[in-house]
Design a protein around this motif. Structure first.
Motif, PDB file in Angstrom:
ATOM      1  N   ASN A  17      29.551  -3.588  -8.117  1.00  0.00           N
ATOM      2  CA  ASN A  17      29.138  -4.821  -8.785  1.00  0.00           C
ATOM      3  C   ASN A  17      29.030  -4.644 -10.290  1.00  0.00           C
ATOM      4  O   ASN A  17      28.615  -3.597 -10.796  1.00  0.00           O
ATOM      5  CB  ASN A  17      27.810  -5.350  -8.224  1.00  0.00           C
ATOM      6  N   TYR A  18      29.431  -5.692 -10.985  1.00  0.00           N
ATOM      7  CA  TYR A  18      29.433  -5.743 -12.450  1.00  0.00           C
ATOM      8  C   TYR A  18      28.051  -5.419 -13.017  1.00  0.00           C
ATOM      9  O   TYR A  18      27.918  -4.647 -13.960  1.00  0.00           O
ATOM     10  CB  TYR A  18      29.870  -7.148 -12.867  1.00  0.00           C
ATOM     11  N   GLY A  19      27.003  -5.987 -12.392  1.00  0.00           N
ATOM     12  CA  GLY A  19      25.646  -5.778 -12.889  1.00  0.00           C
ATOM     13  C   GLY A  19      25.138  -4.372 -12.680  1.00  0.00           C
ATOM     14  O   GLY A  19      24.141  -3.968 -13.307  1.00  0.00           O
ATOM     15  N   GLY A  20      25.806  -3.595 -11.826  1.00  0.00           N
ATOM     16  CA  GLY A  20      25.371  -2.233 -11.579  1.00  0.00           C
ATOM     17  C   GLY A  20      25.747  -1.268 -12.686  1.00  0.00           C
ATOM     18  O   GLY A  20      25.271  -0.128 -12.705  1.00  0.00           O
ATOM     19  N   THR A  47      23.341   4.509  -2.951  1.00  0.00           N
ATOM     20  CA  THR A  47      24.206   5.439  -2.247  1.00  0.00           C
ATOM     21  C   THR A  47      25.432   4.711  -1.698  1.00  0.00           C
ATOM     22  O   THR A  47      25.437   3.484  -1.545  1.00  0.00           O
ATOM     23  CB  THR A  47      23.463   6.116  -1.085  1.00  0.00           C
ATOM     24  N   VAL A  48      26.451   5.488  -1.385  1.00  0.00           N
ATOM     25  CA  VAL A  48      27.696   4.918  -0.881  1.00  0.00           C
ATOM     26  C   VAL A  48      27.611   4.720   0.623  1.00  0.00           C
ATOM     27  O   VAL A  48      27.191   5.612   1.363  1.00  0.00           O
ATOM     28  CB  VAL A  48      28.883   5.835  -1.214  1.00  0.00           C
ATOM     29  N   THR A  52      31.161   0.665  -0.497  1.00  0.00           N
ATOM     30  CA  THR A  52      30.354  -0.074  -1.460  1.00  0.00           C
ATOM     31  C   THR A  52      29.033   0.664  -1.616  1.00  0.00           C
ATOM     32  O   THR A  52      28.896   1.808  -1.180  1.00  0.00           O
ATOM     33  CB  THR A  52      30.150  -1.531  -0.997  1.00  0.00           C
ATOM     34  N   ASN A  53      28.063   0.027  -2.264  1.00  0.00           N
ATOM     35  CA  ASN A  53      26.734   0.653  -2.321  1.00  0.00           C
ATOM     36  C   ASN A  53      25.771  -0.063  -1.383  1.00  0.00           C
ATOM     37  O   ASN A  53      26.031  -1.184  -0.938  1.00  0.00           O
ATOM     38  CB  ASN A  53      26.208   0.698  -3.766  1.00  0.00           C
ATOM     39  N   ASP A  54      24.679   0.595  -1.081  1.00  0.00           N
ATOM     40  CA  ASP A  54      23.741   0.057  -0.102  1.00  0.00           C
ATOM     41  C   ASP A  54      23.121  -1.261  -0.551  1.00  0.00           C
ATOM     42  O   ASP A  54      22.793  -2.118   0.279  1.00  0.00           O
ATOM     43  CB  ASP A  54      22.655   1.078   0.236  1.00  0.00           C
TER      44      ASP A  54
END
Length: 213
Positions: free
Chosen positions: A71-74, A98-99, A159-161
């Motif tokens: 995500n852009y915000g990450g 985490t992935v 993705t991420n959690d």
């Protein structure tokens, strides 16, 4: 309190030494505001998650990650021109995300791409994806690994959690045909990936673009 300061100082010095050790070099400054639909820093992060996460996933499951979405915000900081350290990774990704890998049907992948088209943001996606919008922001082309989306096929999407649990309104990850937790923080992925490269060279490319003609 000086006694507390004296106690903490050697630990602080050791941590700072570790964080500030040089692990790579950036020839330019990279920011998430450098592009409308994909950015060098976002491409770097998504591709790093694929490169570092896929061997682990394949070893555990016998399957291959099809692509990555973040995500852009990450992305919480720029990568500045000059020496890259472990601290750089902490600045870019200060969270404990985490992935995870979700097994999704092609219909859900199409929902994901519709989300990206509507969001009009440079949410990082890995190089296995090619997504093209027309001038009216409709999807004119969408492929994964060079193939059109097959609605009945199962895709393994990393993705991420945070996003898996619906963050940023990404509700297309559930329900699914399986969830695999890699126990690998994205921040650590960046550090491991940076260490393998003498010089970072991320690029904007055509993985997600809009054509105005």
């Amino acid at each position: 309190d000086q006694d507390i300061e004296n106690f903490i100082k050697p630990y602080r010095n050791r941590i700072n030494k570790t964080l500030d050790s040089v692990i790579s070099y950036a020839p330019n400054t990279y920011s998430k505001s450098d592009g409308d639909y994909n950015t060098a820093i976002g491409n770097l992060m998504a591709d790093a998650v694929f490169s570092e996460g896929n061997p682990i996933f394949k070893q555990r499951t016998g399957n291959t990650i099809d692509f990555v979405i973040l995500n852009y915000g990450g992305i919480r900081s720029i990568i500045s021109k000059g020496n890259i350290t472990s601290r750089t990774a902490y600045e870019v990704m200060p969270f404990e995300n985490t992935v995870v890998v979700a097994a999704l049907k092609g219909t859900q992948v199409n929902e994901m791409f519709m989300y990206l088209a509507k969001a009009k943001l440079a949410h990082p996606i890995s190089r296995q994806v090619r997504l093209t919008l027309d001038k009216d922001f409709n999807i004119s082309s969408a492929t994964v690994n060079g193939e059109p989306i097959n609605n009945s096929k199962t895709y393994y999407v990393a993705t991420n959690d945070y996003l898996y649990n619906g963050g940023d309104d990404m509700t297309f990850f559930q329900p699914n045909a399986g969830l695999f937790v890699l126990d690998y923080k994205i921040r650590n992925i960046l550090i491991d990936n940076f260490k393998k490269k003498d010089t970072l060279n991320p690029k904007r490319d055509n993985r997600f673009i809009q054509q105005n003609d």
